[in-house]
Design a protein around this motif. Sequence first.
Motif, mmCIF file in Angstrom:
data_model
loop_
_atom_site.group_PDB
_atom_site.id
_atom_site.type_symbol
_atom_site.label_atom_id
_atom_site.label_comp_id
_atom_site.label_asym_id
_atom_site.label_seq_id
_atom_site.Cartn_x
_atom_site.Cartn_y
_atom_site.Cartn_z
ATOM 1 N N ASP A 93 -16.983 51.337 10.025
ATOM 2 C CA ASP A 93 -17.345 51.160 8.618
ATOM 3 C C ASP A 93 -18.742 51.659 8.272
ATOM 4 O O ASP A 93 -18.940 52.291 7.233
ATOM 5 N N HIS A 94 -19.725 51.427 9.147
ATOM 6 C CA HIS A 94 -21.089 51.862 8.839
ATOM 7 C C HIS A 94 -21.168 53.385 8.757
ATOM 8 O O HIS A 94 -21.747 53.949 7.820
ATOM 9 N N ASP A 95 -20.584 54.076 9.742
ATOM 10 C CA ASP A 95 -20.596 55.538 9.742
ATOM 11 C C ASP A 95 -19.765 56.098 8.590
ATOM 12 O O ASP A 95 -20.130 57.106 7.976
ATOM 13 N N LEU A 96 -18.630 55.440 8.304
ATOM 14 C CA LEU A 96 -17.775 55.894 7.204
ATOM 15 C C LEU A 96 -18.491 55.736 5.866
ATOM 16 O O LEU A 96 -18.390 56.600 4.983
ATOM 17 N N SER A 97 -19.222 54.647 5.738
ATOM 18 C CA SER A 97 -19.997 54.427 4.516
ATOM 19 C C SER A 97 -21.048 55.521 4.340
ATOM 20 O O SER A 97 -21.223 56.069 3.233
ATOM 21 N N ASN A 98 -21.742 55.864 5.420
ATOM 22 C CA ASN A 98 -22.744 56.936 5.348
ATOM 23 C C ASN A 98 -22.109 58.291 5.082
ATOM 24 O O ASN A 98 -22.687 59.134 4.379
ATOM 25 N N PHE A 99 -20.920 58.518 5.643
ATOM 26 C CA PHE A 99 -20.211 59.765 5.370
ATOM 27 C C PHE A 99 -19.869 59.869 3.886
ATOM 28 O O PHE A 99 -20.002 60.940 3.281
ATOM 29 N N GLY A 100 -19.448 58.749 3.307
ATOM 30 C CA GLY A 100 -19.177 58.748 1.870
ATOM 31 C C GLY A 100 -20.404 59.109 1.063
ATOM 32 O O GLY A 100 -20.343 59.884 0.098
ATOM 33 N N LYS A 101 -21.554 58.570 1.476
ATOM 34 C CA LYS A 101 -22.800 58.914 0.784
ATOM 35 C C LYS A 101 -23.126 60.394 0.926
ATOM 36 O O LYS A 101 -23.619 61.024 -0.024
ATOM 37 N N SER A 102 -22.852 60.944 2.099
ATOM 38 C CA SER A 102 -23.156 62.365 2.309
ATOM 39 C C SER A 102 -22.249 63.256 1.460
ATOM 40 O O SER A 102 -22.674 64.333 1.030
ATOM 41 N N ILE A 103 -21.005 62.831 1.210
ATOM 42 C CA ILE A 103 -20.125 63.594 0.315
ATOM 43 C C ILE A 103 -20.724 63.634 -1.083
ATOM 44 O O ILE A 103 -20.841 64.695 -1.708
ATOM 45 N N VAL A 104 -21.091 62.467 -1.585
ATOM 46 C CA VAL A 104 -21.663 62.387 -2.937
ATOM 47 C C VAL A 104 -22.943 63.211 -3.028
ATOM 48 O O VAL A 104 -23.147 63.966 -3.990
ATOM 49 N N ALA A 105 -23.789 63.078 -2.024
ATOM 50 C CA ALA A 105 -25.055 63.819 -2.033
ATOM 51 C C ALA A 105 -24.822 65.322 -2.027
ATOM 52 O O ALA A 105 -25.493 66.071 -2.764
ATOM 53 N N SER A 106 -23.880 65.788 -1.218
ATOM 54 C CA SER A 106 -23.636 67.233 -1.141
ATOM 55 C C SER A 106 -23.003 67.760 -2.419
ATOM 56 O O SER A 106 -23.294 68.880 -2.843
ATOM 57 N N ILE A 107 -22.147 66.964 -3.046
ATOM 58 C CA ILE A 107 -21.507 67.381 -4.302
ATOM 59 C C ILE A 107 -22.553 67.573 -5.402
ATOM 60 O O ILE A 107 -22.456 68.481 -6.228
ATOM 61 N N PHE A 108 -23.550 66.729 -5.397
ATOM 62 C CA PHE A 108 -24.586 66.802 -6.434
ATOM 63 C C PHE A 108 -25.843 67.533 -5.941
ATOM 64 O O PHE A 108 -26.952 67.308 -6.439
ATOM 65 N N PHE A 109 -25.655 68.419 -4.941
ATOM 66 C CA PHE A 109 -26.718 69.303 -4.450
ATOM 67 C C PHE A 109 -27.945 68.519 -3.979
ATOM 68 O O PHE A 109 -29.082 68.922 -4.216
ATOM 69 N N ALA A 110 -27.717 67.417 -3.294
ATOM 70 C CA ALA A 110 -28.839 66.589 -2.847
ATOM 71 C C ALA A 110 -28.695 66.145 -1.398
ATOM 72 O O ALA A 110 -29.367 65.210 -0.970
ATOM 73 N N SER A 111 -27.853 66.814 -0.625
ATOM 74 C CA SER A 111 -27.656 66.350 0.749
ATOM 75 C C SER A 111 -28.909 66.564 1.598
ATOM 76 O O SER A 111 -29.146 65.827 2.552
ATOM 77 N N ASN A 112 -29.719 67.562 1.264
ATOM 78 C CA ASN A 112 -30.974 67.730 2.005
ATOM 79 C C ASN A 112 -31.902 66.545 1.776
ATOM 80 O O ASN A 112 -32.592 66.088 2.693
ATOM 81 N N ILE A 113 -31.900 66.019 0.560
ATOM 82 C CA ILE A 113 -32.715 64.840 0.255
ATOM 83 C C ILE A 113 -32.154 63.627 0.987
ATOM 84 O O ILE A 113 -32.899 62.836 1.588
ATOM 85 N N TYR A 114 -30.827 63.474 0.961
ATOM 86 C CA TYR A 114 -30.196 62.342 1.642
ATOM 87 C C TYR A 114 -30.474 62.372 3.140
ATOM 88 O O TYR A 114 -30.900 61.365 3.723
ATOM 89 N N PHE A 115 -30.249 63.514 3.776
ATOM 90 C CA PHE A 115 -30.421 63.582 5.226
ATOM 91 C C PHE A 115 -31.893 63.500 5.642
ATOM 92 O O PHE A 115 -32.199 63.081 6.762
ATOM 93 N N SER A 116 -32.797 63.878 4.751
ATOM 94 C CA SER A 116 -34.218 63.764 5.089
ATOM 95 C C SER A 116 -34.629 62.313 5.278
ATOM 96 O O SER A 116 -35.566 62.010 6.022
ATOM 97 N N THR A 117 -33.926 61.412 4.608
ATOM 98 C CA THR A 117 -34.223 59.979 4.749
ATOM 99 C C THR A 117 -33.341 59.320 5.799
ATOM 100 O O THR A 117 -33.597 58.179 6.195
ATOM 101 N N ALA A 118 -32.318 60.020 6.262
ATOM 102 C CA ALA A 118 -31.331 59.406 7.154
ATOM 103 C C ALA A 118 -31.503 59.778 8.612
ATOM 104 O O ALA A 118 -31.300 58.944 9.504
#
Length: 661
Positions: A93-118
Amino acid sequence: MRYRPEINGLRAIAVMSVVVYHAFPNILPGGFAGVDVFFVISGYLITSLILVDLESGSFSFSRFYERRFRRLLPAFAFVVLCAIPISLFGMLDHDLSNFGKSIVASIFFASNIYFSTAVDYFSPNSESLLLLHTWSLSLEEQFYLFFPFLLVFLYNYSKTFLGAVIFLLALFSFGSLYFPLGIEQKFKFYLLPFRAWELLLGSLIAVGLFERVLCKIGTRWKDIGCLFGLVCIIASIFVLNKNTPYPSYVTLLPVFGTFFVIIFAEQGSFVYKILTYKPLSLVGLISYSFYLWHHLVFSSARIFSLGNPSVFLLSICLVSSFCLAYLTWLFVEEPLRNIKADRRSVFSTSLLGMFVLALIGFSLHFKSGAIVESVHDINSTDFNPEKRFVQCVSSISIVAQPVLSEGSMVGCIFETAQIKGELVRDVVLWGDSHAAALGTNFLNDAVQHGYRLHYFANLGCPPLPGFVRPDRACFEKNDFILSYLSSIESGDIYLVSRWRAFINRSAFFNTFQNVKDVSYVGETDFYLNLNSVESDSHFHTKNVENSLSIVLSKLSKLNVVVVDQPPEFGFDVPKIGLVRGLDSAKVLKDDFLVDYRSVDRIFVNLSQKFPFVRVSLADAFCDEKFCYGYEGDKALFFDSNHLSVHGADRISGLLFGSRSN
């Protein structure tokens, strides 16, 4: 815009560098620099396309972004959709939850920002993140969001200064890498302000800033410059490595290498012939799909092989990535890019697709626990270490008081509200993350029996004076804690740690499953410095014994309980339950006991010099042959070595039964 086939050759070199790096980093230790080649190419091509349209009077922002949607979204959406089943069957669940966040971040052109904090890009933990590679795509999209407006404005109102402004912006972006801002290197790696100079350098070629100089350079010197550029690119992927501060001045090597190739390449030259070689051109054509697929395939292999894919498996993944990329380019990328549809249909369909993917991402993030339990016959009891560890926060039944050293919190004192200020028994829990995994049990016991709990659990810091780990400030924390505890006149102290990791200085190897623990920090990340004089780059058993002797002698007024660590497995226990079945989560007892002999020897030696109680945990998890990671459908560990909620509850009787009366 003139078609330049050699650009495809450059793309091929870039994508193959990245792909081989993610498969076999020892072969191309600097293969990640291929992304920098992409950045320069992107800056050059985007600027060239915009300028051609501006000069012909046909430019419009809607047309520009329609091209971007057609070019990037279909293959991206297809690959993300393919990643979802992998996440459902390979993640908790924890990894799946983070994967969901990475989908949203990448869709809105912000996955670099998300992964910089992760996550740190070069961390072993990053290798199993399915969408980590989308960081560079998001960074480029962010560039596309602001740069066209600046370029159009300068073209229309200040064309004379177009090149100069872009040059100054590039210079400022590069200089920001060295501004004294206190920004961590990992943020500089991911974020646009520290990478924009690479794209802007490509833009400088497109605006013709160097045309006058080029006119004066002969063909022979252009060929030499082009060859020099190619050599720089090749050198960077062999010379750089994950320990190189990046980006930094060394990034100039692949960036200026690409710059020289683009600016000097001419038809008929030696480098031109290499870059237009048909097999290389084919790889360049499918480079976008190849880039999208490769990390997803490699990450999947690492997830289902528990982080230990074989060379053969990685080779199969590399070939599979190429085949999937070619099929995606042939049946998804090219057809949908050239499909006959008006602009409104392209935008509406694209936005609808983005909305659907974002909805899926949010669902995975917020409903991860329920999804895991519905897909797998497994109890998803809290495996999340961030939630599992105790926070220094007061509640109705407990009063929490932080213990500070030079303004930083090193521990916490917990007292029940009813007995606060009274003369009560003191119990101390001192250790690293293994101690933190037991924190809730100690806190609940303190509430139940009415004693004062001194909680010192600093992640990555064993209770060893002189232990130095630069990224955790362990030396200073332990020095303060030992001084603090020396003032306690009576009570119990529990010393808890992942002892074998700091004594053996090696990753645990599970012979039954033939896997090696990939989460081990590495012996070069810590050492022992006793009395601030004796410094040893190798952390050997004698040092540990001496350090523990200091603890036992200074805390002789307390009843000392040394807690042996539980068995290690060499793999993530909950994850192996998902990918190989619950019965697979075990290790040979002899593997653990043999590996633990050096720790056992130290404790036996110390027991002859100091009085303390030793609590062994092996029997709580092992029978005569195996040690087990599951009890029924409940995991006893939340990773390869830390106890889960259920695992900690299992040993509570052993722990608290050792307390003095």
